[in-house]
Design a protein around this motif. Structure first.
Motif, PDB file in Angstrom:
ATOM      1  N   ASP A  21       0.840  -1.208   0.000  1.00 16.76           N
ATOM      2  CA  ASP A  21       0.000   0.000   0.000  1.00 16.76           C
ATOM      3  C   ASP A  21       0.877   1.261   0.000  1.00 16.76           C
ATOM      4  OD1 ASP A  21      -2.834   1.110   0.384  1.00 16.76           O
ATOM      5  OD2 ASP A  21      -1.683   2.144   1.929  1.00 16.76           O
ATOM      6  N   LYS A  27       1.344   4.251  -2.952  1.00 17.81           N
ATOM      7  CA  LYS A  27       1.151   5.689  -2.726  1.00 17.81           C
ATOM      8  C   LYS A  27       2.412   6.487  -3.083  1.00 17.81           C
ATOM      9  CE  LYS A  27      -2.733   5.255   0.419  1.00 17.81           C
ATOM     10  NZ  LYS A  27      -3.227   4.012  -0.180  1.00 17.81           N
ATOM     11  N   HIS A  66      -8.744   3.365   9.661  1.00 15.64           N
ATOM     12  CA  HIS A  66      -8.705   2.058   9.000  1.00 15.64           C
ATOM     13  C   HIS A  66      -9.929   1.213   9.320  1.00 15.64           C
ATOM     14  CE1 HIS A  66      -4.021   2.100   8.472  1.00 15.64           C
ATOM     15  NE2 HIS A  66      -4.657   2.861   7.606  1.00 15.64           N
TER      16      HIS A  66
HETATM   17  C1  LIG Z   1       8.043  -1.291  11.663  1.00 18.00           C
HETATM   18  C2  LIG Z   1       6.645  -1.705  11.751  1.00 18.00           C
HETATM   19  C3  LIG Z   1       5.807  -1.251  10.663  1.00 18.00           C
HETATM   20  C4  LIG Z   1       4.487  -0.867  11.147  1.00 18.00           C
HETATM   21  C5  LIG Z   1       3.724  -0.070  10.142  1.00 18.00           C
HETATM   22  C6  LIG Z   1       2.630   0.693  10.833  1.00 18.00           C
HETATM   23  C7  LIG Z   1       1.668   1.294   9.908  1.00 18.00           C
HETATM   24  C8  LIG Z   1       0.468   0.408   9.765  1.00 18.00           C
HETATM   25  C9  LIG Z   1      -0.257   0.756   8.501  1.00 18.00           C
HETATM   26  C10 LIG Z   1      -1.204  -0.333   8.086  1.00 18.00           C
HETATM   27  C11 LIG Z   1      -1.582  -0.121   6.658  1.00 18.00           C
HETATM   28  C12 LIG Z   1      -2.297  -1.329   6.117  1.00 18.00           C
HETATM   29  C13 LIG Z   1      -2.405  -1.369   4.622  1.00 18.00           C
HETATM   30  C14 LIG Z   1      -3.581  -0.674   4.012  1.00 18.00           C
HETATM   31  C15 LIG Z   1      -3.791   0.561   4.160  1.00 18.00           C
HETATM   32  C16 LIG Z   1      -4.840   1.343   3.472  1.00 18.00           C
HETATM   33  O1  LIG Z   1      -6.135   0.832   3.698  1.00 18.00           O
HETATM   34  C17 LIG Z   1      -4.746   2.754   4.019  1.00 18.00           C
HETATM   35  C18 LIG Z   1      -5.779   3.667   3.382  1.00 18.00           C
HETATM   36  O2  LIG Z   1      -5.477   3.840   2.019  1.00 18.00           O
HETATM   37  P1  LIG Z   1      -6.676   4.066   0.979  1.00 18.00           P
HETATM   38  O3  LIG Z   1      -7.522   5.181   1.496  1.00 18.00           O
HETATM   39  O4  LIG Z   1      -6.013   4.372  -0.324  1.00 18.00           O
HETATM   40  O5  LIG Z   1      -7.463   2.768   0.922  1.00 18.00           O
HETATM   41  N1  LIG Z   1      -3.399   3.262   3.777  1.00 18.00           N
HETATM   42  C19 LIG Z   1      -2.738   3.977   4.688  1.00 18.00           C
HETATM   43  O6  LIG Z   1      -3.239   4.307   5.756  1.00 18.00           O
HETATM   44  C20 LIG Z   1      -1.309   4.377   4.365  1.00 18.00           C
HETATM   45  C21 LIG Z   1      -0.404   3.504   5.149  1.00 18.00           C
HETATM   46  C22 LIG Z   1       1.032   3.803   4.875  1.00 18.00           C
HETATM   47  C23 LIG Z   1       1.846   2.996   5.804  1.00 18.00           C
HETATM   48  C24 LIG Z   1       3.290   3.276   5.668  1.00 18.00           C
HETATM   49  C25 LIG Z   1       4.026   2.484   6.669  1.00 18.00           C
HETATM   50  C26 LIG Z   1       5.484   2.575   6.529  1.00 18.00           C
HETATM   51  C27 LIG Z   1       6.088   2.057   7.762  1.00 18.00           C
HETATM   52  C28 LIG Z   1       7.513   2.251   7.835  1.00 18.00           C
HETATM   53  C29 LIG Z   1       7.996   1.690   9.126  1.00 18.00           C
HETATM   54  C30 LIG Z   1       9.307   2.190   9.456  1.00 18.00           C
HETATM   55  C31 LIG Z   1       9.593   2.115  10.895  1.00 18.00           C
HETATM   56  C32 LIG Z   1      10.812   2.941  11.162  1.00 18.00           C
HETATM   57  C33 LIG Z   1      11.280   2.861  12.547  1.00 18.00           C
HETATM   58  C34 LIG Z   1      12.598   3.472  12.655  1.00 18.00           C
END
Ligand SMILES: CCCCCCCCCCCCC/C=C/[C@@H](O)[C@H](COP(=O)(O)O)NC(=O)CCCCCCCCCCCCCCC
Length: 216
Positions: free
Chosen positions: A58, A62, A152
């Motif tokens: 995802d 983007k 979400h």
């Molecule tokens: C290191 C652990 C990583 C944990 C990441 C935490 C973020 C969790 C985000 C879960 C997103 C699930 C996938 C789907 C998302 C979409 O539904 C949703 C909505 O989009 P739409 O309106 O186009 O449908 N998309 C979003 O909210 C954008 C999510 C973007 C996530 C970027 C995450 C990058 C994480 C980078 C981790 C780096 C950690 C650095 C520490 C030093």
């Protein structure tokens, strides 16, 4: 996708430098650098395991949308978040109330990354102040529940919270950051956080002023 997320060794220093370089002297946010910051973060996340691939996919999508705007015929209008907002609003290029003709507008795409930046800020702050036995999965989940989770669906929230359980412990996590000793990591986090918070705040105010915080 290969041009979006290259297979290089991640260093947190890179993110610090990139987010630092995305702010201009007059506090505009340069999209190339903002997107490059996200590339670095996604690369780091990829190195943590395939369980995060649905998040990575995802995010990469983007990142690619924003890169395409920059490469497109109106690329110069997308130099900063401020110029992008002005351009897209002036030309009716944003779906304001429901998804319609502009599902890939720069404004709604940046809003998704912007919300994720708040998660990053909260997570890094927890990491910075955590003790040696701090649980990264709990820190990550708390930061998520305070930020992105509000935007979400139930299924994405469940999948995300499950994926966080696969995060390595604090010591390994710090090692993968490739910055140095735990003390050096904490120092780096202390330097990076105010910049990330500033980028977040500037975007938040810009979006609030233009009523863009709830873009579908
Ligand atoms: C290191 C652990 C990583 C944990 C990441 C935490 C973020 C969790 C985000 C879960 C997103 C699930 C996938 C789907 C998302 C979409 O539904 C949703 C909505 O989009 P739409 O309106 O186009 O449908 N998309 C979003 O909210 C954008 C999510 C973007 C996530 C970027 C995450 C990058 C994480 C980078 C981790 C780096 C950690 C650095 C520490 C030093």
């Amino acid at each position: 996708m290969a041009d979006v997320v290259e297979d290089q060794k991640f260093s947190l220093k890179e993110v610090l430098d990139t987010f630092q370089s995305c702010l201009t002297d007059n506090k505009e946010i340069l999209i190339d650098q903002y997107v490059a910051g996200w590339r670095g973060l996604v690369r780091f996340m990829n190195s943590l395991g395939t369980i995060f691939s649905f998040i990575s996919k995802d995010a990469v999508g983007k990142i690619q949308i924003m890169a395409n705007h920059r490469k497109g015929g109106h690329g110069e209008q997308y130099e900063t978040v401020q110029s992008m907002v002005k351009y897209e609003l002036a030309h009716g290029l944003v779906d304001l109330t429901k998804r319609a003709d502009h599902p890939e507008s720069g404004c709604r795409t940046t809003l998704r990354l912007h919300r994720a930046l708040r998660w990053l800020e909260l997570f890094l702050e927890r990491l910075r102040t955590s003790g040696e036995d701090g649980k990264t999965s709990a820190m990550c989940a708390e930061a998520y529940n305070e930020s992105l989770a509000h935007h979400h669906s139930w299924i994405i929230r469940k999948a995300s919270l499950m994926a966080f359980c696969a995060l390595p412990g604090r010591a390994t996590f710090f090692e993968v950051m490739n910055v140095g000793t735990p003390d050096q990591v904490v120092t780096m986090l202390g330097e990076a956080l105010p910049l990330i918070a500033e980028v977040y705040q500037i975007t938040e105010e810009l979006y609030a002023k233009n009523n863009l915080l709830d873009l579908p």
